[in-house]
Design an enzyme around this catalytic site. Structure first.
Site, PDB file in Angstrom:
ATOM      1  N   ASP A  24      -1.024  -6.613  -8.067  1.00 16.17           N
ATOM      2  CA  ASP A  24       0.308  -6.542  -7.461  1.00 16.17           C
ATOM      3  C   ASP A  24       0.971  -5.197  -7.768  1.00 16.17           C
ATOM      4  O   ASP A  24       0.749  -4.631  -8.837  1.00 16.17           O
ATOM      5  CB  ASP A  24       1.161  -7.698  -8.002  1.00 16.17           C
ATOM      6  CG  ASP A  24       2.426  -7.905  -7.183  1.00 16.17           C
ATOM      7  OD1 ASP A  24       2.501  -7.381  -6.061  1.00 16.17           O
ATOM      8  OD2 ASP A  24       3.338  -8.589  -7.682  1.00 16.17           O
ATOM      9  N   TRP A  29       4.556   1.047  -5.903  1.00 18.44           N
ATOM     10  CA  TRP A  29       3.959   2.329  -6.304  1.00 18.44           C
ATOM     11  C   TRP A  29       4.173   3.354  -5.186  1.00 18.44           C
ATOM     12  O   TRP A  29       4.549   4.498  -5.449  1.00 18.44           O
ATOM     13  CB  TRP A  29       2.459   2.129  -6.565  1.00 18.44           C
ATOM     14  CG  TRP A  29       1.715   3.335  -7.036  1.00 18.44           C
ATOM     15  CD1 TRP A  29       1.468   3.694  -8.325  1.00 18.44           C
ATOM     16  CD2 TRP A  29       1.112   4.343  -6.217  1.00 18.44           C
ATOM     17  NE1 TRP A  29       0.740   4.862  -8.363  1.00 18.44           N
ATOM     18  CE2 TRP A  29       0.512   5.282  -7.086  1.00 18.44           C
ATOM     19  CE3 TRP A  29       1.008   4.551  -4.832  1.00 18.44           C
ATOM     20  CZ2 TRP A  29      -0.181   6.412  -6.612  1.00 18.44           C
ATOM     21  CZ3 TRP A  29       0.325   5.667  -4.366  1.00 18.44           C
ATOM     22  CH2 TRP A  29      -0.247   6.579  -5.255  1.00 18.44           C
ATOM     23  N   HIS A  41      -1.860   0.837  -1.087  1.00 19.88           N
ATOM     24  CA  HIS A  41      -3.089   0.046  -1.022  1.00 19.88           C
ATOM     25  C   HIS A  41      -4.314   0.954  -1.213  1.00 19.88           C
ATOM     26  O   HIS A  41      -5.283   0.581  -1.854  1.00 19.88           O
ATOM     27  CB  HIS A  41      -3.177  -0.699   0.310  1.00 19.88           C
ATOM     28  CG  HIS A  41      -2.062  -1.690   0.515  1.00 19.88           C
ATOM     29  ND1 HIS A  41      -1.678  -2.572  -0.472  1.00 19.88           N
ATOM     30  CD2 HIS A  41      -1.252  -1.935   1.574  1.00 19.88           C
ATOM     31  CE1 HIS A  41      -0.676  -3.326  -0.011  1.00 19.88           C
ATOM     32  NE2 HIS A  41      -0.396  -2.944   1.217  1.00 19.88           N
ATOM     33  N   GLU A  71      -1.019 -15.759   3.267  1.00 16.05           N
ATOM     34  CA  GLU A  71       0.357 -15.370   3.633  1.00 16.05           C
ATOM     35  C   GLU A  71       0.429 -13.893   4.045  1.00 16.05           C
ATOM     36  O   GLU A  71       1.307 -13.496   4.813  1.00 16.05           O
ATOM     37  CB  GLU A  71       1.316 -15.622   2.462  1.00 16.05           C
ATOM     38  CG  GLU A  71       1.537 -17.092   2.117  1.00 16.05           C
ATOM     39  CD  GLU A  71       0.362 -17.758   1.390  1.00 16.05           C
ATOM     40  OE1 GLU A  71      -0.437 -17.043   0.740  1.00 16.05           O
ATOM     41  OE2 GLU A  71       0.223 -18.988   1.494  1.00 16.05           O
ATOM     42  N   TRP A  73      -1.242 -12.368   6.126  1.00 17.52           N
ATOM     43  CA  TRP A  73      -1.384 -12.186   7.577  1.00 17.52           C
ATOM     44  C   TRP A  73      -0.014 -12.016   8.234  1.00 17.52           C
ATOM     45  O   TRP A  73       0.096 -11.501   9.336  1.00 17.52           O
ATOM     46  CB  TRP A  73      -2.095 -13.387   8.216  1.00 17.52           C
ATOM     47  CG  TRP A  73      -3.563 -13.484   7.931  1.00 17.52           C
ATOM     48  CD1 TRP A  73      -4.183 -14.425   7.175  1.00 17.52           C
ATOM     49  CD2 TRP A  73      -4.607 -12.625   8.418  1.00 17.52           C
ATOM     50  NE1 TRP A  73      -5.537 -14.203   7.146  1.00 17.52           N
ATOM     51  CE2 TRP A  73      -5.830 -13.107   7.908  1.00 17.52           C
ATOM     52  CE3 TRP A  73      -4.638 -11.490   9.240  1.00 17.52           C
ATOM     53  CZ2 TRP A  73      -7.066 -12.508   8.175  1.00 17.52           C
ATOM     54  CZ3 TRP A  73      -5.861 -10.886   9.512  1.00 17.52           C
ATOM     55  CH2 TRP A  73      -7.054 -11.388   8.978  1.00 17.52           C
ATOM     56  N   LEU A 135     -22.650  -8.306 -13.012  1.00 18.81           N
ATOM     57  CA  LEU A 135     -21.287  -8.792 -12.722  1.00 18.81           C
ATOM     58  C   LEU A 135     -21.257  -9.417 -11.338  1.00 18.81           C
ATOM     59  O   LEU A 135     -21.798  -8.845 -10.391  1.00 18.81           O
ATOM     60  CB  LEU A 135     -20.295  -7.615 -12.761  1.00 18.81           C
ATOM     61  CG  LEU A 135     -18.842  -7.964 -12.417  1.00 18.81           C
ATOM     62  CD1 LEU A 135     -18.169  -8.718 -13.565  1.00 18.81           C
ATOM     63  CD2 LEU A 135     -18.025  -6.699 -12.104  1.00 18.81           C
TER      64      LEU A 135
HETATM   65  C1  FPP Z   1      -0.160  -6.593  -3.544  1.00 19.69           C
HETATM   66  O1  FPP Z   1       0.721  -5.515  -3.603  1.00 19.69           O
HETATM   67  C2  FPP Z   1      -1.468  -6.154  -3.093  1.00 19.69           C
HETATM   68  C3  FPP Z   1      -2.060  -6.520  -1.924  1.00 19.69           C
HETATM   69  C4  FPP Z   1      -1.407  -7.441  -0.973  1.00 19.69           C
HETATM   70  C5  FPP Z   1      -3.361  -6.014  -1.505  1.00 19.69           C
HETATM   71  C6  FPP Z   1      -4.352  -5.671  -2.552  1.00 19.69           C
HETATM   72  C7  FPP Z   1      -5.284  -4.668  -1.985  1.00 19.69           C
HETATM   73  C8  FPP Z   1      -5.867  -3.643  -2.641  1.00 19.69           C
HETATM   74  C9  FPP Z   1      -5.744  -3.461  -4.078  1.00 19.69           C
HETATM   75  C10 FPP Z   1      -6.662  -2.586  -1.939  1.00 19.69           C
HETATM   76  C11 FPP Z   1      -7.925  -2.980  -1.319  1.00 19.69           C
HETATM   77  C12 FPP Z   1      -8.716  -3.964  -2.062  1.00 19.69           C
HETATM   78  C13 FPP Z   1     -10.054  -4.023  -2.059  1.00 19.69           C
HETATM   79  C14 FPP Z   1     -10.736  -5.119  -2.765  1.00 19.69           C
HETATM   80  C15 FPP Z   1     -10.860  -2.997  -1.408  1.00 19.69           C
HETATM   81  P1  FPP Z   1       2.076  -5.561  -2.749  1.00 19.69           P
HETATM   82  O2  FPP Z   1       1.808  -4.860  -1.463  1.00 19.69           O
HETATM   83  O3  FPP Z   1       2.541  -6.962  -2.611  1.00 19.69           O
HETATM   84  O4  FPP Z   1       3.001  -4.709  -3.682  1.00 19.69           O
HETATM   85  P2  FPP Z   1       4.591  -4.869  -3.876  1.00 19.69           P
HETATM   86  O5  FPP Z   1       4.812  -6.235  -4.480  1.00 19.69           O
HETATM   87  O6  FPP Z   1       4.934  -3.758  -4.807  1.00 19.69           O
HETATM   88  O7  FPP Z   1       5.217  -4.720  -2.518  1.00 19.69           O
END
Ligand code: FPP
Length: 249
Positions: A24, A29, A41, A71, A73, A135
């Site tokens: 998260d 960031w 991301h 969610e 999506w 792993l």
């Molecule tokens: C939550 O941060 C993160 C996600 C919804 C996506 C996670 C994806 C990645 C780490 C990149 C790709 C992953 C792989 C496995 C290749 P948020 O967007 O909800 O952050 P916020 O709460 O600060 O808005």
């Protein structure tokens, strides 16, 4: 001259067999830097590499990452597309490296809505890394705990209605047989980044007795040392599974 890397100090304690992570903080960031969410991301993908390398180094057997929830999506189409593109990129770019590190990748979740290109890429990485024996990396995509449990209920109900099972015979083993994580031990440790204290519909059945570590670090800044810190925290816990302490009082 640089010598061999120092083994992490956690190796002298009990290392969790299965670590799950709620990644998260990508959006925050990016916002902190005045960048679009997509960049958060993208940076998060690098942290995935750190977590995988750290897990292999620490001797963790299973790493389960919450990469995209059911969610998610509902996020703007642009962000959903960016996340799918990143996933495809990850599956294509990391394939060789993951094979060499002995990492087997599995993508778990309801993949019906995934576009054909991303689906092909994730299926290809599953096939290519199938022999990995250091792993198991589970990427939970289009996943939610409640959706998983509804799926289990439907499957169990079908068995009951076919007369294969009586309602009295439904036990934990029967439920576990239909989970996406079927056959795997429950996570010993759940890490959530960005300082939020929520499990956000993740692995609702499997987390029953999991130790939780909340890291203040935003996911894109997460390093193998943050994973080692979480494991050290886990090693300080006394796991009782609902029973009393084994230590004398
Ligand atoms: C939550 O941060 C993160 C996600 C919804 C996506 C996670 C994806 C990645 C780490 C990149 C790709 C992953 C792989 C496995 C290749 P948020 O967007 O909800 O952050 P916020 O709460 O600060 O808005």
């Amino acid at each position: 001259m640089t010598g061999p890397p120092t083994p992490p100090s956690i190796l002298s304690g009990s290392v969790p067999r299965h670590v799950a992570i709620i990644m998260d903080g990508n959006g925050r960031w990016a916002a902190d830097r005045g960048l679009p969410r997509y960049e958060g991301h993208r940076a998060g993908m690098k942290a995935v590499r750190q977590a995988v390398e750290g897990a292999v180094e620490a001797g963790v057997s299973i790493l389960t990452l919450f990469a995209f929830s059911t969610e998610n999506w509902q996020r703007p189409e642009e962000e959903v597309m960016a996340l799918m593109t990143l996933l495809k990129l990850y599956a294509e770019k990391e394939r060789e490296d993951l094979c060499q590190r002995g990492v087997a990748v599995r993508v778990l979740g309801n993949l019906d809505r995934m576009d054909a290109e991303t689906l092909n890429a994730v299926q290809a990485i599953e096939t290519a890394t199938r022999e990995g024996d250091r792993l198991l990396l589970n990427l939970m995509i289009s996943y939610s705990g409640r959706e998983e449990l509804l799926r289990v209920m439907r499957k169990v109900a079908e068995r009951v209605s076919r007369g294969e099972l009586s309602p009295e015979a439904i036990d934990e083993a029967e439920v576990e047989r239909h989970l996406y994580t079927q056959g795997l031990p429950d996570p010993d440790l759940l890490v959530r980044t960005s300082g939020e204290f929520r499990i956000s519909n993740f692995l609702l059945w499997q987390l029953a007795y999991t130790e939780i570590h909340i890291s203040p670090v935003l996911w894109p800044n997460f390093t193998r040392d943050d994973l080692f810190e979480a494991i050290r925290d886990y090693q300080r816990r006394e796991r009782r599974f609902g029973r009393v302490s084994s230590a004398p009082v």
